[in-house]
Design an enzyme around this catalytic site. Sequence first.
Site, PDB file in Angstrom:
ATOM      1  N   SER A 156      10.048  60.927 -35.887  1.00 48.58           N
ATOM      2  CA  SER A 156       9.224  61.205 -34.811  1.00 48.58           C
ATOM      3  C   SER A 156       8.124  61.993 -35.107  1.00 48.58           C
ATOM      4  O   SER A 156       8.149  63.071 -36.130  1.00 48.58           O
ATOM      5  CB  SER A 156      10.283  62.066 -33.773  1.00 48.58           C
ATOM      6  OG  SER A 156       9.383  62.722 -32.541  1.00 48.58           O
ATOM      7  N   GLN A 168       7.375  57.076 -35.168  1.00 45.89           N
ATOM      8  CA  GLN A 168       6.985  57.173 -34.062  1.00 45.89           C
ATOM      9  C   GLN A 168       5.923  57.943 -33.793  1.00 45.89           C
ATOM     10  O   GLN A 168       5.829  59.129 -34.263  1.00 45.89           O
ATOM     11  CB  GLN A 168       8.409  57.805 -33.249  1.00 45.89           C
ATOM     12  CG  GLN A 168       8.045  57.897 -31.588  1.00 45.89           C
ATOM     13  CD  GLN A 168       7.692  59.066 -31.406  1.00 45.89           C
ATOM     14  OE1 GLN A 168       7.739  60.136 -32.029  1.00 45.89           O
ATOM     15  NE2 GLN A 168       6.581  59.265 -30.196  1.00 45.89           N
ATOM     16  N   TYR A 190       2.942  59.717 -31.147  1.00 47.89           N
ATOM     17  CA  TYR A 190       2.438  60.378 -29.833  1.00 47.89           C
ATOM     18  C   TYR A 190       0.940  60.378 -30.137  1.00 47.89           C
ATOM     19  O   TYR A 190       0.348  61.134 -30.905  1.00 47.89           O
ATOM     20  CB  TYR A 190       3.035  61.549 -29.324  1.00 47.89           C
ATOM     21  CG  TYR A 190       4.388  61.643 -28.863  1.00 47.89           C
ATOM     22  CD1 TYR A 190       4.654  60.986 -27.729  1.00 47.89           C
ATOM     23  CD2 TYR A 190       5.464  62.382 -29.776  1.00 47.89           C
ATOM     24  CE1 TYR A 190       6.189  61.233 -27.309  1.00 47.89           C
ATOM     25  CE2 TYR A 190       6.563  62.277 -29.294  1.00 47.89           C
ATOM     26  CZ  TYR A 190       6.907  61.993 -28.254  1.00 47.89           C
ATOM     27  OH  TYR A 190       8.351  61.951 -27.846  1.00 47.89           O
ATOM     28  N   THR A 197       5.089  55.681 -28.348  1.00 51.61           N
ATOM     29  CA  THR A 197       5.847  55.926 -27.285  1.00 51.61           C
ATOM     30  C   THR A 197       4.854  56.265 -26.013  1.00 51.61           C
ATOM     31  O   THR A 197       3.709  56.971 -26.215  1.00 51.61           O
ATOM     32  CB  THR A 197       6.727  57.362 -27.506  1.00 51.61           C
ATOM     33  OG1 THR A 197       7.581  57.021 -28.327  1.00 51.61           O
ATOM     34  CG2 THR A 197       7.238  57.844 -26.154  1.00 51.61           C
ATOM     35  N   LYS A 255       7.046  51.706 -27.127  1.00 50.45           N
ATOM     36  CA  LYS A 255       8.468  52.079 -26.724  1.00 50.45           C
ATOM     37  C   LYS A 255       8.273  52.811 -25.346  1.00 50.45           C
ATOM     38  O   LYS A 255       7.342  53.535 -25.279  1.00 50.45           O
ATOM     39  CB  LYS A 255       8.847  53.193 -27.707  1.00 50.45           C
ATOM     40  CG  LYS A 255       9.971  53.733 -27.170  1.00 50.45           C
ATOM     41  CD  LYS A 255      10.641  54.432 -28.468  1.00 50.45           C
ATOM     42  CE  LYS A 255      12.206  55.183 -28.171  1.00 50.45           C
ATOM     43  NZ  LYS A 255      12.047  56.376 -27.407  1.00 50.45           N
ATOM     44  N   HIS A 281      13.717  56.561 -22.318  1.00 46.15           N
ATOM     45  CA  HIS A 281      13.953  57.660 -23.257  1.00 46.15           C
ATOM     46  C   HIS A 281      15.354  58.334 -23.051  1.00 46.15           C
ATOM     47  O   HIS A 281      15.571  59.573 -23.016  1.00 46.15           O
ATOM     48  CB  HIS A 281      12.856  58.665 -22.663  1.00 46.15           C
ATOM     49  CG  HIS A 281      12.159  59.389 -23.558  1.00 46.15           C
ATOM     50  ND1 HIS A 281      10.768  59.162 -24.121  1.00 46.15           N
ATOM     51  CD2 HIS A 281      12.508  60.394 -24.415  1.00 46.15           C
ATOM     52  CE1 HIS A 281      10.461  60.050 -25.170  1.00 46.15           C
ATOM     53  NE2 HIS A 281      11.433  60.811 -25.336  1.00 46.15           N
ATOM     54  N   ARG A 339      15.619  60.999 -20.097  1.00 45.64           N
ATOM     55  CA  ARG A 339      14.978  62.406 -20.475  1.00 45.64           C
ATOM     56  C   ARG A 339      13.718  62.466 -19.802  1.00 45.64           C
ATOM     57  O   ARG A 339      12.985  63.559 -19.919  1.00 45.64           O
ATOM     58  CB  ARG A 339      14.988  62.500 -21.942  1.00 45.64           C
ATOM     59  CG  ARG A 339      16.434  62.800 -22.791  1.00 45.64           C
ATOM     60  CD  ARG A 339      16.236  63.056 -24.177  1.00 45.64           C
ATOM     61  NE  ARG A 339      15.753  64.089 -24.456  1.00 45.64           N
ATOM     62  CZ  ARG A 339      16.248  65.724 -24.306  1.00 45.64           C
ATOM     63  NH1 ARG A 339      17.548  65.423 -23.985  1.00 45.64           N
ATOM     64  NH2 ARG A 339      15.630  66.518 -24.728  1.00 45.64           N
TER      65      ARG A 339
END
Length: 426
Positions: free
Chosen positions: A154, A176, A178, A204, A299, A323, A326
């Site tokens: 992440s 992953q 952001y 994501t 994702k 998620h 979440r």
Amino acid sequence: MTVTVTQPPTTSAARQRPRVARQRPRWSELREVLRVRRPTLNPVERRLGAALTIRDLRKAAVGTTPRAVFDYVDGAADAELTARRNRAAFAAVELVPEYLSPVDHPDLSTRVFDREIAMPLIFAPTGYTRMMHHEGEAAVARVAARHGLPYTLSTVGTSTVEDVAAAAPGGEHWFQLYLTRDERLNAELLDRALAAGFTTVVLTVDTPVAGRHPKDMRNGLTIPPSLTLRTLFGMARYPSWVLNKLTTAPIAFASLRSMTGETDVIDAVRVADVVFEPTLNYDHLAWLRANWPHRLLVKGILSPRDARRAVEAGADGVVVSNHGGRQLDRTPATLTVLPEIREELGPDATVILDSGVTHGQDILAARALGADAVMIGRAYLYGLMAGGERGVERAVTILREEYARSLQLLGLNASDAIARHHVRTP
């Protein structure tokens, strides 16, 4: 008065019934039956050895991790309806076997993109991983590499891409991402992932703002943190956890150190501003496609329309994910929307299912309904909390054994033999 009791007549069959021969038990015979298991002195091995399911690992994690940390992993957004729907969707699936086929050595492997993996399983990205256990992402990456499975790091992980590459040099590593409005930071993250040998970027898209987590709010695990006395006392009840945190490197968002220079302490509010990007749009995806030369997944997809648009914008596939419940609560379970997304994209695009996978039969159901593979998050984090790297190893072993046995009981000898007619859904 004299009472005469008449005995029932003895039949000839009863008179001739043979008596059971008896003998004194012999130790050599008892020894084969009375095999007492030797006690396991190591507490980690003892609790992991007693764990037969992911649910057992979850119970073990409660006893090794402060409640606030466990709640962060186990909890979900708002009323946690989506998290429960994910599990309910898997529970509602019925498996339809077909027998009289050889199943003695099932082939669990499958192909994702152009690579063969040992089974249809991928380690999902998780943030704050070293908060759960001091071994963190490096331990998870090593287990993934040993089992021939991809591991996804992440952006808000507590280890860098360089750390993961060094910990598991032979592994299949994904990153992953952001995406932010800071193009320099985005380019830096991509360049480092590329240089470290990462093969896939997973963008994501379901975090324009942070989901609301009541459990974390009550425990003070917020941004910025606001720990309660109850939370602090709860942490003090786990001295091994506290000692490991105090005697290892400080927990930090390792990939984002450039935001605040070389210091270990990173402003959580600034990190939140990076991670939660309300202006994320298809222009960002186009930029990413132009700047990442390898495989790209999006994702957070829950609708056929979004899946189609992502692929048309250059993604090589999608991760069907809510998620783990979440982010936005009350979304559909990922398993329920999976078939229509697969139908929309056809057979060529890569489709991975995330959220709610805790049993080997969940992997089988997802495959039957259109997924190339599944991602697991909480399932391996329970193992990590229960026993570090050994706990993650136990989680994978449990899922692998459940999946292999279920394939055999379904009458199939390979992952690629799973088809839609092997499941029934409501």
